[in-house]
Design a protein around this motif. Structure first.
Motif, PDB file in Angstrom:
ATOM      1  N   HIS A 103      41.171  37.922  42.062  1.00  0.00           N
ATOM      2  CA  HIS A 103      40.158  39.397  43.288  1.00  0.00           C
ATOM      3  C   HIS A 103      38.596  39.260  42.448  1.00  0.00           C
ATOM      4  CE1 HIS A 103      39.989  40.120  47.429  1.00  0.00           C
ATOM      5  NE2 HIS A 103      40.730  38.789  47.466  1.00  0.00           N
ATOM      6  N   HIS A 151      39.292  31.540  43.732  1.00  0.00           N
ATOM      7  CA  HIS A 151      39.799  31.315  44.893  1.00  0.00           C
ATOM      8  C   HIS A 151      40.680  30.601  44.788  1.00  0.00           C
ATOM      9  CE1 HIS A 151      37.465  35.994  45.644  1.00  0.00           C
ATOM     10  NE2 HIS A 151      38.186  36.084  44.982  1.00  0.00           N
ATOM     11  N   TRP A 198      47.175  35.858  48.157  1.00  0.00           N
ATOM     12  CA  TRP A 198      46.460  37.615  48.852  1.00  0.00           C
ATOM     13  C   TRP A 198      47.182  38.041  49.323  1.00  0.00           C
ATOM     14  CZ3 TRP A 198      43.746  35.807  44.943  1.00  0.00           C
ATOM     15  CH2 TRP A 198      42.776  34.743  44.865  1.00  0.00           C
TER      16      TRP A 198
END
Length: 403
Positions: free
Chosen positions: A76, A326, A371
């Motif tokens: 991230h 991602h 996340w």
């Protein structure tokens, strides 16, 4: 919960397959799903870890106490701030190799031309080109930055670059290019080789990275022999072995795939797409055979394989290219959650036998995202991601179920 089994010592292993950078990122997402969905599973305290290529890269972090959440934080992070699978580390052109080989080109080309002109009565043009081989680079990218990154990471306090100092067993598998045999770093006799060097050797994809010389052994990617090397973990005490293989052949003939990729996606993708699909087919067939053989040779152990659905067209990409960290991590997370839910009635009793249990409430929660384990910017420790993101995920899940 499996309270009646909690007192039983658990000998759980993890086998991570290859798959290039795309595969490694997928594995991180899959591991997050396993970690949060299985009560009692601690991915930093397993009995044994086995990694091949990208799987060795990920596994070496886990056995060093780096958590899955920290790996996800690395994915991230902005480039240049401790980013995981950073192109600046993995895709450094092999300038030294190109320069060294290039300097030989004039002489090699001259010899090839002379042989072509003065050779047999019907000289072969292709045969003449064979003489140019010594002047061609053996790789595109330099893998020394990978070793340097790992060495720096594992030299930090509380970590180690020495197999012998690890609290748990870890094996990184490579292939000896000159003999065709397996090189299992971490086993007795090869455990003095630094972990960073072993992982560098295990990830040395032929043609992509330079072969790694380890005490006279010319080492390349371990996937040339087997995809998972599950037997290594089973032979070292694993009674329950969790296996993650991110590579399956893409079914581009489905309606969704045709809509997203268009018709004849393989042909349109050119040589990279054809090679990628061919590699996936080879990998997948070997995984199935390997799992069957391992189950026969170790009937007292339980093996669980997690992999994406062939219809997951979003993974249709060049294996050796960082497509979208991602998105791929999210796909690994989503696919593994779905797999656990779909097989819950079969997997549940097996987990309980080993002192674990499925958290069905977690698997049934449509708002969860990979996340969620990270701190949101500007929020306190342990607080969830932005509410808007959660609402969006919930709405998408509801839309999918109603559609």
């Amino acid at each position: 919960m499996a309270a009646s089994h909690r007192g039983k010592p658990r000998r759980i292993g993890l086998a991570l397959a290859s798959g290039g950078m795309l595969g490694g990122v997928y594995e991180v997402g899959a591991l997050r799903a396993l970690e949060e969905s299985i009560e009692g599973l601690d991915l930093n305290r397993l009995e044994v870890y086995v990694g091949v290529s990208a799987g060795a890269f990920v596994g070496s972090h886990l056995v060093n106490g780096i958590t899955v959440s920290e790996l996800i934080q690395g994915l991230h992070s902005p480039q240049g701030k401790g980013v995981l699978f950073d192109p600046a580390i993995f895709f450094v052109p092999a300038f030294k190799e190109m320069r060294r080989r290039g300097l030989q080109f004039p002489w090699v080309a001259g010899d090839a031309l002379v042989q072509f002109l003065t050779g047999p009565e019907n000289p072969s043009f292709i045969g003449g080109l064979e003489g140019l081989g010594p002047s061609l680079p053996v790789c595109l990218f330099d893998n020394e930055p990978i070793r340097a990154y790992l060495h720096a990471t594992f030299s930090q306090r509380g970590r180690t670059d020495d197999f012998r100092k690890l609290p748990r067993k870890f094996f990184a598998v490579s292939t000896n290019l000159e003999t065709g045999g397996a090189v299992v770093f971490g086993k007795q006799g090869l455990d003095h080789v630094p972990i960073s060097r072993a992982v560098q050797a295990s990830t040395a994809v032929p043609g992509i990275y330079q072969p790694v010389d380890v005490e006279g052994r010319v080492c390349v990617d371990g996937v040339l022999l087997k995809t998972l090397h599950a037997s290594v973990a089973l032979e070292n005490g694993a009674e329950l072995l969790l296996c993650v293989n991110p590579l399956v052949p893409m079914n581009t003939g489905s309606e969704d795939a045709r809509e997203a990729l268009g018709r004849r996606a393989m042909q349109k993708g050119g040589l990279p797409a054809v090679l990628s699909q061919s590699f996936r087919i080879l990998i997948n067939s070997r995984v199935s055979l390997g799992m069957e053989r391992a189950a026969q040779t170790h009937p007292g152990s339980d093996l669980m394989l997690f992999r994406p659905e062939p219809t997951e067209h979003r993974l249709f990409a060049n294996l050796f290219r960082l497509h979208s960290r991602h998105k791929v991590c999210e796909i690994g997370y989503e696919q593994t959650r779905m797999d656990l839910w779909n097989r819950r009635e079969v997997l549940g009793p097996t987990f309980e036998k080993h002192g674990l249990s499925l958290r069905l409430d977690v698997l049934a929660d449509p708002s969860r995202r990979v996340w969620d384990c990270l701190e949101a910017p500007g929020r306190g420790s342990g607080q969830p991601m932005d509410l808007v993101d959660r609402l969006e995920a919930t709405l998408q899940a509801l839309e999918a179920s109603l559609g």
